[in-house]
Scaffold this motif. Sequence first.
Motif, PDB file in Angstrom:
ATOM      1  N   SER A  19     -39.009 -27.498   5.206  1.00 32.22           N
ATOM      2  CA  SER A  19     -38.437 -26.752   6.326  1.00 32.22           C
ATOM      3  C   SER A  19     -38.422 -27.600   7.603  1.00 32.22           C
ATOM      4  O   SER A  19     -37.439 -27.618   8.342  1.00 32.22           O
ATOM      5  CB  SER A  19     -39.235 -25.468   6.548  1.00 32.22           C
ATOM      6  OG  SER A  19     -38.683 -24.716   7.580  1.00 32.22           O
ATOM      7  N   HIS A  50     -41.465 -16.688  -0.180  1.00 31.46           N
ATOM      8  CA  HIS A  50     -41.291 -17.886   0.653  1.00 31.46           C
ATOM      9  C   HIS A  50     -39.937 -17.926   1.345  1.00 31.46           C
ATOM     10  O   HIS A  50     -39.576 -18.935   1.933  1.00 31.46           O
ATOM     11  CB  HIS A  50     -41.480 -19.135  -0.212  1.00 31.46           C
ATOM     12  CG  HIS A  50     -42.771 -19.124  -0.941  1.00 31.46           C
ATOM     13  ND1 HIS A  50     -43.962 -19.378  -0.313  1.00 31.46           N
ATOM     14  CD2 HIS A  50     -43.072 -18.840  -2.223  1.00 31.46           C
ATOM     15  CE1 HIS A  50     -44.942 -19.259  -1.189  1.00 31.46           C
ATOM     16  NE2 HIS A  50     -44.418 -18.932  -2.347  1.00 31.46           N
ATOM     17  N   LYS A  51     -39.201 -16.839   1.266  1.00 32.10           N
ATOM     18  CA  LYS A  51     -37.816 -16.823   1.752  1.00 32.10           C
ATOM     19  C   LYS A  51     -37.702 -17.197   3.229  1.00 32.10           C
ATOM     20  O   LYS A  51     -36.717 -17.809   3.631  1.00 32.10           O
ATOM     21  CB  LYS A  51     -37.203 -15.444   1.494  1.00 32.10           C
ATOM     22  CG  LYS A  51     -35.722 -15.482   1.215  1.00 32.10           C
ATOM     23  CD  LYS A  51     -35.371 -16.527   0.186  1.00 32.10           C
ATOM     24  CE  LYS A  51     -34.023 -16.349  -0.395  1.00 32.10           C
ATOM     25  NZ  LYS A  51     -33.608 -17.417  -1.242  1.00 32.10           N
ATOM     26  N   GLU A  52     -38.698 -16.841   4.035  1.00 26.86           N
ATOM     27  CA  GLU A  52     -38.607 -17.180   5.461  1.00 26.86           C
ATOM     28  C   GLU A  52     -38.611 -18.689   5.686  1.00 26.86           C
ATOM     29  O   GLU A  52     -38.092 -19.163   6.683  1.00 26.86           O
ATOM     30  CB  GLU A  52     -39.726 -16.501   6.260  1.00 26.86           C
ATOM     31  CG  GLU A  52     -41.105 -17.077   6.054  1.00 26.86           C
ATOM     32  CD  GLU A  52     -41.828 -16.589   4.792  1.00 26.86           C
ATOM     33  OE1 GLU A  52     -42.928 -17.091   4.522  1.00 26.86           O
ATOM     34  OE2 GLU A  52     -41.289 -15.723   4.072  1.00 26.86           O
ATOM     35  N   ARG A  55     -34.441 -22.222   4.081  1.00 22.43           N
ATOM     36  CA  ARG A  55     -33.201 -22.090   4.839  1.00 22.43           C
ATOM     37  C   ARG A  55     -32.165 -23.110   4.355  1.00 22.43           C
ATOM     38  O   ARG A  55     -31.326 -23.558   5.104  1.00 22.43           O
ATOM     39  CB  ARG A  55     -33.476 -22.324   6.337  1.00 22.43           C
ATOM     40  CG  ARG A  55     -34.502 -21.392   6.929  1.00 22.43           C
ATOM     41  CD  ARG A  55     -34.733 -21.705   8.396  1.00 22.43           C
ATOM     42  NE  ARG A  55     -34.636 -23.124   8.687  1.00 22.43           N
ATOM     43  CZ  ARG A  55     -35.635 -23.877   9.123  1.00 22.43           C
ATOM     44  NH1 ARG A  55     -36.796 -23.376   9.359  1.00 22.43           N
ATOM     45  NH2 ARG A  55     -35.459 -25.153   9.364  1.00 22.43           N
TER      46      ARG A  55
END
Length: 112
Positions: A19, A50-52, A55
Amino acid sequence: MEFSFTGCKPCLDALPEISEIISRFGASLEVISIWNDKSRDIWLNGAKKHKELIRWTDLWDKTGKVTQLYEVKVWPTYILISPEGKIEKTWNSYRKGRILSKMEALFGNPRP
């Protein structure tokens, strides 16, 4: 490309660093995660946790053919592919800071 599966602790530990790489090098680099989970449900439920952080392009390798094509046998595995489609570097395993230092060596050290 980054090859992972949701039961792989080092794979999940790498997500915050990936990220950060997106934040710092996103203009010069596109990240694609290929998940080698046994089922779509495992992949989707693991990704939810873990989607946050995720990206970037996040794909499930349903048949395992992509994983086979790139001869991935160790997770996580990272493959740097040039815009022309040439494999430039391959490395595997995760150590905190290792991916970031490789990207800094390749792309410089842009400000976060």
